[in-house]
Design a protein around this motif. Structure first.
Motif, PDB file in Angstrom:
ATOM      1  N   UNK A 218      -9.167  -8.262  -6.664  1.00  0.00           N
ATOM      2  CA  UNK A 218      -9.358  -6.966  -7.318  1.00  0.00           C
ATOM      3  C   UNK A 218      -8.256  -5.988  -6.896  1.00  0.00           C
ATOM      4  N   UNK A 219      -7.938  -5.980  -5.609  1.00  0.00           N
ATOM      5  CA  UNK A 219      -6.888  -5.090  -5.116  1.00  0.00           C
ATOM      6  C   UNK A 219      -5.534  -5.445  -5.720  1.00  0.00           C
ATOM      7  N   UNK A 220      -5.258  -6.736  -5.789  1.00  0.00           N
ATOM      8  CA  UNK A 220      -3.968  -7.180  -6.341  1.00  0.00           C
ATOM      9  C   UNK A 220      -3.838  -6.756  -7.803  1.00  0.00           C
TER      10      UNK A 220
ATOM     11  N   UNK B   1      -6.079   6.799  -5.310  1.00  0.00           N
ATOM     12  CA  UNK B   1      -7.075   6.769  -4.243  1.00  0.00           C
ATOM     13  C   UNK B   1      -8.001   5.571  -4.358  1.00  0.00           C
ATOM     14  N   UNK B   2      -8.378   5.259  -5.589  1.00  0.00           N
ATOM     15  CA  UNK B   2      -9.265   4.110  -5.806  1.00  0.00           C
ATOM     16  C   UNK B   2      -8.571   2.806  -5.404  1.00  0.00           C
ATOM     17  N   UNK B   3      -7.314   2.657  -5.827  1.00  0.00           N
ATOM     18  CA  UNK B   3      -6.568   1.437  -5.496  1.00  0.00           C
ATOM     19  C   UNK B   3      -6.404   1.292  -3.988  1.00  0.00           C
ATOM     20  N   UNK B   4      -6.102   2.408  -3.313  1.00  0.00           N
ATOM     21  CA  UNK B   4      -5.923   2.344  -1.861  1.00  0.00           C
ATOM     22  C   UNK B   4      -7.262   2.156  -1.150  1.00  0.00           C
ATOM     23  N   UNK B   5      -8.332   2.648  -1.772  1.00  0.00           N
ATOM     24  CA  UNK B   5      -9.658   2.386  -1.226  1.00  0.00           C
ATOM     25  C   UNK B   5     -10.003   0.902  -1.275  1.00  0.00           C
ATOM     26  N   UNK B   6      -9.631   0.268  -2.380  1.00  0.00           N
ATOM     27  CA  UNK B   6      -9.827  -1.179  -2.482  1.00  0.00           C
ATOM     28  C   UNK B   6      -9.025  -1.906  -1.401  1.00  0.00           C
TER      29      UNK B   6
ATOM     30  N   UNK C  74       0.836  -1.207   0.000  1.00  0.00           N
ATOM     31  CA  UNK C  74       0.000   0.000   0.000  1.00  0.00           C
ATOM     32  C   UNK C  74       0.870   1.256   0.000  1.00  0.00           C
ATOM     33  N   UNK C  75       1.942   1.208   0.765  1.00  0.00           N
ATOM     34  CA  UNK C  75       2.864   2.354   0.803  1.00  0.00           C
ATOM     35  C   UNK C  75       3.486   2.600  -0.573  1.00  0.00           C
TER      36      UNK C  75
ATOM     37  N   UNK D 207      -0.571  -0.448 -11.145  1.00  0.00           N
ATOM     38  CA  UNK D 207       0.104   0.786 -10.756  1.00  0.00           C
ATOM     39  C   UNK D 207       1.581   0.577 -10.510  1.00  0.00           C
ATOM     40  N   UNK D 208       1.903  -0.544  -9.899  1.00  0.00           N
ATOM     41  CA  UNK D 208       3.304  -0.797  -9.561  1.00  0.00           C
ATOM     42  C   UNK D 208       3.504  -2.297  -9.391  1.00  0.00           C
TER      43      UNK D 208
END
Lengths: 149, 149
Positions: A111-113, A69-74, A57-58, A119-120
């Motif tokens: 979904x988060x993965x 923001x969306x990715x971190x929200x997930x 997450x970091x 992104x990275x």
């Protein structure tokens, strides 16, 4: 680095919540499949995995850009689902509802993965052992539900 | 499980101390060997390693038996040495003294790892990636000291 510590602290919130529901006797009395790991193994595995997803997450947060923001929200959503599992399974002693809950968690982790990989790459890779373990935990929850109906 | 969280919290104390000495400009300006990792990599690696050695200490503590206090004392000693490195290298900006300090840390980690292996194989194994990284960090500190004398 301070932000990394904050992400790590957030990642360990489910561990802190889980620690409030100790039920070793309940777990010992459940029928479990032969491939169930020894009870002491869960804490160590989750600990290392929480550190890894906190780092993930970091990494996403520091890259920034649209959709962060969306990715971190997930990520926060899957973490909340993770935190809810122990109160359901061990607090309510309800393997059936816990199975439904962990299935939703599994989808949220997938979904988060995927979002993190987009992104990275390193952040997505850090989610994979966690995804593997949640998959395993889902199978274990299913077997425990089936054997104790 | 609550004790596991306490061991994890203890293991992350060096991270919290290190976060109080941010010096990205200082590090960027140092001459570094070609094999020096990108700066962002250190936080993630240390995070996962701290989680692993926290788990290792917990495994030793829960096994108990004679010599447990000594082994955990060694663990606390190497952790204190770990915590002292960042204030020396980044706080004092003193790669030479930091090199001496990390060499002592390396020895302390070896001794702790051996003591953990003697008590519990899994605990010793969890120390090995940390030992490998401290070894690497010692080599990096040596090269930075040599290149910036």
């Amino acid at each position: 680095m301070k932000r990394l510590l904050l992400w790590l602290a957030a990642a360990f919130v489910p561990a802190a919540i889980g620690a409030a529901f100790p039920a070793p006797d309940y777990y010992a009395d459940l029928r479990k499949p032969s491939w169930a790991p020894p009870p002491w193994l869960f804490g160590p595995v989750w600990s290392v995995l929480y550190a890894m997803i906190g780092v993930a997450a970091w990494l996403v947060s520091r890259r920034g850009g649209s959709g962060t923001g969306k990715a971190l929200g997930l990520w926060g959503g899957q973490l909340a689902l993770n935190a809810a599992w122990t109160p359901i399974f061990f607090g309510l002693r309800a393997p059936g509802p816990a199975l439904v809950e962990i299935a939703v968690l599994w989808v949220a982790v997938v979904v988060t993965t995927v979002a993190f990989f987009a992104r990275r790459t390193a952040a997505g890779a850090l989610m994979l052992p966690y995804l593997a373990w949640v998959t395993f935990a889902t199978a274990l929850n299913f077997e425990i539900w089936r054997l104790n109906r």
